[in-house]
Write a protein that holds these residues in place. Structure first.
Motif, short mmCIF file in Angstrom:
data_model
loop_
_atom_site.label_atom_id
_atom_site.label_comp_id
_atom_site.label_asym_id
_atom_site.label_seq_id
_atom_site.Cartn_x
_atom_site.Cartn_y
_atom_site.Cartn_z
N ARG A 64 33.10 24.19 52.55
CA ARG A 64 33.31 22.92 53.27
C ARG A 64 34.19 21.99 52.44
NH1 ARG A 64 28.93 19.89 53.99
NH2 ARG A 64 27.43 21.11 52.78
N ALA A 65 34.01 22.04 51.12
CA ALA A 65 34.84 21.21 50.23
C ALA A 65 36.30 21.62 50.33
CB ALA A 65 34.33 21.31 48.79
N ARG A 66 36.55 22.93 50.41
CA ARG A 66 37.93 23.43 50.56
C ARG A 66 38.59 22.80 51.80
NH1 ARG A 66 37.49 29.08 52.94
NH2 ARG A 66 36.77 27.68 54.57
N ASP A 67 37.88 22.83 52.91
CA ASP A 67 38.44 22.27 54.15
C ASP A 67 38.57 20.75 54.05
OD1 ASP A 67 38.38 24.87 54.98
OD2 ASP A 67 36.57 24.65 56.20
N TRP A 68 37.61 20.13 53.41
CA TRP A 68 37.68 18.68 53.18
C TRP A 68 38.94 18.33 52.39
CZ3 TRP A 68 38.12 16.04 48.65
CH2 TRP A 68 37.92 14.66 48.67
N ALA A 69 39.21 19.12 51.34
CA ALA A 69 40.36 18.85 50.46
C ALA A 69 41.67 18.91 51.23
CB ALA A 69 40.36 19.85 49.30
N ALA A 70 41.85 19.97 52.00
CA ALA A 70 43.12 20.12 52.75
C ALA A 70 43.26 18.98 53.76
CB ALA A 70 43.15 21.48 53.45
N ALA A 71 42.16 18.63 54.42
CA ALA A 71 42.21 17.55 55.41
C ALA A 71 42.48 16.20 54.74
CB ALA A 71 40.89 17.50 56.19
N LYS A 72 41.91 16.00 53.55
CA LYS A 72 42.10 14.72 52.84
C LYS A 72 43.55 14.55 52.42
CE LYS A 72 39.12 12.36 52.35
NZ LYS A 72 38.70 11.27 53.28
N PHE A 73 44.15 15.62 51.89
CA PHE A 73 45.58 15.54 51.52
C PHE A 73 46.42 15.17 52.75
CE2 PHE A 73 44.94 18.50 47.69
CZ PHE A 73 45.22 17.51 46.76
N LYS A 82 48.65 23.34 50.16
CA LYS A 82 48.39 24.77 49.97
C LYS A 82 46.92 25.02 49.62
CE LYS A 82 52.93 26.43 48.76
NZ LYS A 82 53.90 26.58 47.68
N VAL A 83 46.40 26.10 50.16
CA VAL A 83 45.06 26.57 49.80
C VAL A 83 45.25 27.95 49.16
CG1 VAL A 83 42.78 27.25 50.66
CG2 VAL A 83 43.98 25.29 51.70
N GLU A 84 45.08 28.03 47.86
CA GLU A 84 45.33 29.28 47.14
C GLU A 84 44.01 29.96 46.79
OE1 GLU A 84 49.33 27.32 45.09
OE2 GLU A 84 47.83 28.27 43.80
N SER A 85 43.86 31.21 47.21
CA SER A 85 42.59 31.95 47.02
C SER A 85 42.59 32.76 45.73
CB SER A 85 42.37 32.93 48.18
OG SER A 85 42.39 32.25 49.40
N TYR A 86 41.42 32.90 45.15
CA TYR A 86 41.21 33.79 44.01
C TYR A 86 39.71 34.07 43.93
CZ TYR A 86 40.14 29.24 41.99
OH TYR A 86 39.63 27.99 41.78
N GLU A 87 39.30 34.80 42.92
CA GLU A 87 37.87 35.10 42.77
C GLU A 87 37.37 34.50 41.46
OE1 GLU A 87 38.25 39.34 43.12
OE2 GLU A 87 37.39 39.30 45.14
N ALA A 253 37.06 31.76 45.82
CA ALA A 253 37.30 30.39 45.32
C ALA A 253 38.72 29.98 45.70
CB ALA A 253 37.11 30.36 43.81
N TRP A 254 38.98 28.67 45.64
CA TRP A 254 40.27 28.15 46.10
C TRP A 254 40.74 27.00 45.22
CZ3 TRP A 254 35.84 28.77 48.98
CH2 TRP A 254 35.83 29.86 49.85
N ASN A 255 42.07 26.95 44.99
CA ASN A 255 42.71 25.76 44.44
C ASN A 255 43.53 25.16 45.59
OD1 ASN A 255 41.73 26.14 41.83
ND2 ASN A 255 43.45 27.46 41.26
N ILE A 256 43.28 23.88 45.86
CA ILE A 256 43.93 23.24 47.00
C ILE A 256 44.88 22.18 46.45
CG2 ILE A 256 43.59 22.02 49.18
CD1 ILE A 256 40.61 23.70 47.59
N SER A 257 46.12 22.18 46.93
CA SER A 257 47.10 21.22 46.40
C SER A 257 47.89 20.54 47.50
CB SER A 257 48.06 21.93 45.44
OG SER A 257 48.75 22.96 46.11
N GLY A 258 48.39 19.37 47.18
CA GLY A 258 49.28 18.62 48.08
C GLY A 258 50.32 17.92 47.24
N GLU A 259 51.45 17.58 47.83
CA GLU A 259 52.56 17.04 47.06
C GLU A 259 53.11 15.73 47.61
OE1 GLU A 259 54.43 21.24 45.34
OE2 GLU A 259 55.49 20.19 46.94
N ILE A 260 53.61 14.93 46.67
CA ILE A 260 54.52 13.85 47.00
C ILE A 260 55.89 14.41 46.58
CG2 ILE A 260 55.17 11.46 46.52
CD1 ILE A 260 52.39 11.80 47.93
N ARG A 261 56.65 14.85 47.53
CA ARG A 261 57.88 15.59 47.22
C ARG A 261 58.91 14.69 46.57
NH1 ARG A 261 58.48 20.89 46.87
NH2 ARG A 261 60.42 21.09 48.08
#
Ligand code: ZN
Ligand code: ZN
Length: 464
Positions: A64-73, A82-87, A253-261
């Motif tokens: 839920r935090a992953r989805d929260w992060a993408a929506a917040k950005f 971006k939502v980047e997956s790993y283990e 697990a996920w790293n979620i990122s957003g940018e100010i281009r």
């Protein structure tokens, strides 16, 4: 002499596209002042702790935090989300209890440590062997703790820079393995904490390697002292422990990122952030909703300038810091980009005010960094002489691979009263101190993003 040469050279470089030093100072100061009255960081921390709460890696809450992060950005105007997956490893707590059964029956307040083994069903009971320091335990020969519950009650010292934590960190991260090597059936450690409440503070342990995993838990600080008092009486102290948990070495697990281009050099990227995951007893407010909130709010404020700065600012919400994995995954996924990463940094030291900033090696005399430094006295911070070295657990793998790094040191005097305990909740964040953090981060991110400062070249130039 050197400084004057550097200034002249840098002024020449800055005279074309990048903002001039005076403009950098003025804009950075304006951002600082706006940040001090902006409530974005507070809203982000409030949203994460209220709508998600505790979010250990591998838990449903982390999804839920992953989805929260993408929506917040998206909500805050970031792009290239971006939502980047790993283990990553995931240890999740089950039911836990502890009590003294003899000679003075009493309940104990504990929290299992990450990677702890469960006890057998129905628990285990054994006599304790108590040591005041980890070194005392390590002085025991092999087999000396056979059948015992080893207890280490080393005290953590309060310090503005949080250094008391590192000083005794091994008592939590390595103590159980040392106890197991000597035959102990379980391990209890005084919480790595500066508080005096009866709330224990959890945390991770190093992987067991070839050592037999045993149950391991943190005692609240008063409970550690209670066991000291009982042990002083010279009679055997017997403790009963019951602990359940589950462990998955490779959880999603996920790293979620957003940018100010960036407006002119979008491929040159500043990578900053905090960690999205948390331990389970509190709501992960000071550790590390605060860091997520601070870096996100700082970048958002810069994104609202009439023109985006030259370079891209990327905020990453790292998804697996507490139990490890996020930083290595991010560095591996971005290794081809590393040469274009201008600077990295992480906010993960609570929500106390920034009091000192360490800049990338050799850069303090550069006009852009002098412009940044000029914004600090108004918010009671300064640039220290020594260069930054660490940055934070999630960015350190990039630092180790050569990325320039800045360290924004927060006042950690109160941090370890709360850290990894049930008291890590939103009410402990001071909105004014949170905003001060945003002010310092915004000033730094802006001055780096809107200049062409080349930290690698400055470090190679031999400055301190
Ligand atoms: Zn943290
Ligand atoms: Zn933590």
């Amino acid at each position: 002499m050197r400084l004057i040469t550097l200034l002249a050279a840098s002024a020449a470089l800055l005279s074309v596209a990048p903002a001039k030093a005076a403009d950098l100072s003025a804009t950075a100061a304006a951002l600082r002042d706006k940040a001090l009255i902006d409530s974005t960081a507070w809203s982000v921390a409030e949203s994460l702790t209220t709508e998600i709460g505790a979010r250990p890696t591998g838990s449903p809450a982390m999804e839920r935090a992953r989805d929260w992060a993408a929506a917040k950005f998206a909500e805050l105007g970031f792009t290239n989300i971006k939502v980047e997956s790993y283990e990553a490893p995931s240890w999740l707590r089950g039911a836990e209890s502890a009590e003294v059964v003899a000679p003075f029956p009493q309940k104990l307040h504990i929290l299992g440590l990450g990677l702890s083994a469960p006890t057998p069903k129905g628990g285990l009971e054994a006599e304790i062997a108590l040591f005041r320091t980890l070194e005392e335990l390590k002085a025991q020969p092999p087999g000396a703790l056979k059948g015992k519950i080893a207890v280490v009650t080393e005290k953590m010292i309060r310090a503005q820079d949080g250094s008391g934590y590192g000083a005794i960190n091994a008592a939590r991260t390595a103590g159980a393995a040392e106890a197991s090597r000597r035959g102990a059936v379980a391990y209890l450690v005084r919480s790595l904490s500066t508080d005096d409440t009866r709330l224990p503070h959890t945390g991770g342990m190093r992987p067991w390697g070839d050592v037999t995993p045993i149950p391991a838990a943190a005692l609240s600080t008063p409970d550690a002292e209670l066991l000291e008092h009982m042990a002083e009486r010279g009679r055997p102290v017997r403790v009963r422990l019951s602990m359940a948990s589950s462990f998955t070495p490779k959880a999603p697990a996920w790293n979620i990122s957003g940018e100010i281009r960036g407006s002119e050099a979008p491929d040159e990227v500043i990578v900053v952030g905090g960690h999205l995951d948390s331990w389970d007893p509190g709501t992960g407010a000071v550790d590390d909703a605060a860091g997520i909130a601070i870096t996100t709010a700082a970048a958002k404020l810069i994104g609202e300038l009439p023109h985006h700065p030259r370079r891209t600012i990327r905020v990453v919400m790292f998804g697996a810091e507490e139990q490890g994995g996020a930083g290595a995954a991010y560095a591996a996924a971005h290794k081809d980009e590393l040469g274009r990463i201008v600077m990295v940094g992480e906010s993960d030291e609570g929500a106390g005010a920034v009091w000192k900033v360490s800049l990338p090696k050799g850069s303090a005399g550069h006009p852009a960094m002098r412009a940044f430094a000029s914004t600090l006295p108004a918010v009671k911070a300064y640039v220290e002489d020594a260069p930054a070295r660490f940055g934070g657990a999630d960015v350190f793998p990039m630092v180790a691979a050569g990325a320039p790094v800045a360290d924004l040191h927060q006042d950690a005097s109160r941090y370890f009263d709360l850290h990894h305990s049930a008291d890590d909740t939103l009410d402990k964040i001071d909105p004014a101190e949170l905003a001060q953090n945003v002010a310092v981060w915004a000033a730094l991110l802006y001055t780096v993003a809107d200049s062409d400062i080349d930290f690698r070249a400055l470090a190679a130039g031999g400055g301190q």
